[in-house]
Design an enzyme around this catalytic site. Structure first.
Site, mmCIF file in Angstrom:
data_model
loop_
_atom_site.group_PDB
_atom_site.id
_atom_site.type_symbol
_atom_site.label_atom_id
_atom_site.label_comp_id
_atom_site.label_asym_id
_atom_site.label_seq_id
_atom_site.Cartn_x
_atom_site.Cartn_y
_atom_site.Cartn_z
ATOM 1 N N SER A 49 -3.186 5.831 2.683
ATOM 2 C CA SER A 49 -2.247 6.133 1.603
ATOM 3 C C SER A 49 -1.481 7.428 1.854
ATOM 4 C CB SER A 49 -2.985 6.234 0.260
ATOM 5 O OG SER A 49 -3.484 4.974 -0.133
ATOM 6 N N GLY A 73 3.397 4.887 -0.078
ATOM 7 C CA GLY A 73 4.808 4.669 -0.352
ATOM 8 C C GLY A 73 5.151 4.245 -1.764
ATOM 9 N N CYS A 86 -5.078 1.028 -6.824
ATOM 10 C CA CYS A 86 -4.023 1.969 -6.450
ATOM 11 C C CYS A 86 -2.680 1.259 -6.244
ATOM 12 C CB CYS A 86 -4.452 2.780 -5.234
ATOM 13 S SG CYS A 86 -3.523 4.320 -5.021
ATOM 14 N N LEU A 87 -2.191 1.129 -5.002
ATOM 15 C CA LEU A 87 -0.928 0.435 -4.787
ATOM 16 C C LEU A 87 -1.026 -1.005 -5.279
ATOM 17 C CD1 LEU A 87 1.961 0.426 -3.672
ATOM 18 C CD2 LEU A 87 1.008 -0.173 -1.424
ATOM 19 N N GLN A 140 -0.262 -1.052 -8.922
ATOM 20 C CA GLN A 140 1.162 -0.889 -9.216
ATOM 21 C C GLN A 140 1.946 -2.159 -8.904
ATOM 22 O OE1 GLN A 140 1.923 2.425 -6.657
ATOM 23 N NE2 GLN A 140 0.628 3.820 -7.831
ATOM 24 N N ASN A 170 -5.531 9.158 -5.340
ATOM 25 C CA ASN A 170 -4.516 9.508 -4.342
ATOM 26 C C ASN A 170 -3.295 8.637 -4.574
ATOM 27 O OD1 ASN A 170 -2.955 10.166 -2.154
ATOM 28 N ND2 ASN A 170 -4.214 9.081 -0.660
ATOM 29 N N GLY A 192 1.187 8.764 -5.958
ATOM 30 C CA GLY A 192 2.346 9.524 -6.422
ATOM 31 C C GLY A 192 3.191 8.774 -7.427
ATOM 32 N N TYR A 193 2.750 7.562 -7.821
ATOM 33 C CA TYR A 193 3.505 6.735 -8.762
ATOM 34 C C TYR A 193 2.580 6.261 -9.879
ATOM 35 C CZ TYR A 193 7.204 6.670 -5.272
ATOM 36 O OH TYR A 193 8.186 7.051 -4.394
ATOM 37 N N HIS A 217 -9.758 5.197 -7.415
ATOM 38 C CA HIS A 217 -10.492 4.585 -6.307
ATOM 39 C C HIS A 217 -11.973 4.421 -6.653
ATOM 40 C CE1 HIS A 217 -7.421 4.597 -3.084
ATOM 41 N NE2 HIS A 217 -6.896 5.555 -3.836
ATOM 42 N N GLU A 236 -14.092 2.856 -5.000
ATOM 43 C CA GLU A 236 -14.887 2.928 -3.770
ATOM 44 C C GLU A 236 -15.102 4.372 -3.330
ATOM 45 O OE1 GLU A 236 -11.079 3.999 -2.215
ATOM 46 O OE2 GLU A 236 -11.659 2.522 -3.712
#
Length: 361
Positions: free
Chosen positions: A45, A221, A247-248, A251, A289, A291-292, A332, A334
């Protein structure tokens, strides 16, 4: 060797280099973890980013062969206040300096990381450059620094072909958007038969393997750049298979359901973020971790409900979808590095597969 860190706002920090020599441009972010630098360095990430550690002494337990979250460092650069040159730990096989030099990663030490972090908190995440060039002139490089952008980082970190981790339990398809190794370990340790797919694998290809559940991993990203993956997630959700996103993956699932995401001012990065599980009415300390974040007003509350919230700023940390067996979290569970307080979410995923899937009990 002397080194310079220059930010796109013109701020200059002078220190000493470690690891490789040369220069590197990236997005400057900070992580508040006291330990776990090895896992942070290898977290996909962080692709395209230069990471600042806010804890003052880094490298004191060296680097070992067991705690990697991917096969190599993923950061573009590394910033610390003080680098420990003589680590002391029975598991250590090399120093942090030796490790970064081996992979050609540039680091800088001896700067005021507190001052740097305050700039990022006040002005937001920004681009910067680390250089060991004694003739470095920021005036000549400012436009280049400002125009830097991380392009398609998921393609850079995803696996290139299908990977299999055989087990006797539920068959789980992991969509590798930049998956940390401990996500896969957490499933394998629960007996799952894990198949890891490259990020751009089609929904049809994944479903042909007839998984009992689908895991959408973390990754780097801007989530809106992953338009192809978003379309595939829509198809996967329509299949009725249990889905767990991290996480991603969290989103992208929101985007696939018509919600919106936005960039945070400086993101959440560390292993000490308090998150409340609304249903349990309990607050857990989590590893983060990103940023969005999901824009709350864009979430269709008739189809989805917020399951977790960040106790620091109130942002969405978890969503459960009402009309299908899908849930996602921003943090996270994990860990690695971080507390394992929320590992129960993997067990909830297994329970969903028991109810909706056709795997082994």
């Amino acid at each position: 060797m002397k080194a310079i860190l220059a930010l796109e706002d013109g701020s200059i920090f002078k220190g000493n280099s470690f690891g490789a020599e040369g220069e590197v441009i990236g997005e400057i972010v900070f992580n508040t973890g006291m330990t776990g630098y090895q896992e942070i360095l290898t977290d996909p990430s962080y692709c395209g980013q230069i990471v600042t550690m806010t804890y003052p002494l880094i490298g004191n337990y060296g680097v070992n062969i067991d705690d990697f979250e991917s096969i190599k460092p993923q950061v573009k650069g590394f910033i610390v206040r003080e680098l420990c040159k003589t680590p002391s730990n029975w598991r250590s096989t090399e120093t942090l300096n030796e490790y970064l030099k081996r992979y050609n990663i540039i680091g800088i030490e001896g700067i005021d990381t507190r001052a740097l972090t305050r700039i990022l908190r006040d002005k937001g995440t920004m681009n910067g450059i680390i250089s060991t060039d004694p003739n470095f002139d920021i005036r000549q490089r400012l436009d280049e620094i400002k125009n830097f952008r991380i392009n398609n980082p998921v393609d850079e970190v995803t696996c290139k072909e299908i990977q299999k981790y055989p087990g006797e339990g539920y068959k789980v398809a992991v969509i590798d958007l930049g998956a940390k190794a401990n996500i896969i370990r957490s499933l394998v340790n629960r007996g799952c038969d894990v198949i890891v797919f490259p990020a751009r694998s089609s929904a049809d290809e994944i479903l042909r393997h007839n998984p009992d559940g689908i895991m959408l991993s973390n990754g780097p990203g801007d989530p809106k750049d992953c338009s192809e993956v978003i379309k595939n997630i829509k198809k996967l959700m329509d299949s009725g298979k249990p889905i767990f996103g991290i996480c991603l993956g969290h989103q992208l699932t929101a985007l696939a359901n018509g919600a919106d995401t936005q960039r945070l001012k400086y993101g959440h990065r560390g292993c000490n973020h308090p998150v409340k599980d609304i249903k349990k009415d309990l607050t857990y300390i989590t590893s983060q971790n990103h940023g969005y974040t999901i824009v709350e007003a864009s979430l269709d509350k008739t189809k989805a409900e917020i399951s977790h919230i960040n106790m620091n700023d109130g942002t969405i940390e978890g969503v459960r979808y009402k009309d299908r067996p899908v849930f996602t979290v921003q943090f996270h569970p994990e860990a690695s590095p971080g507390p394992k307080d929320t590992a129960y979410l993997f067990d909830e995923f297994l329970e969903l597969m028991k109810i909706y899937g056709k795997g082994k009990n």
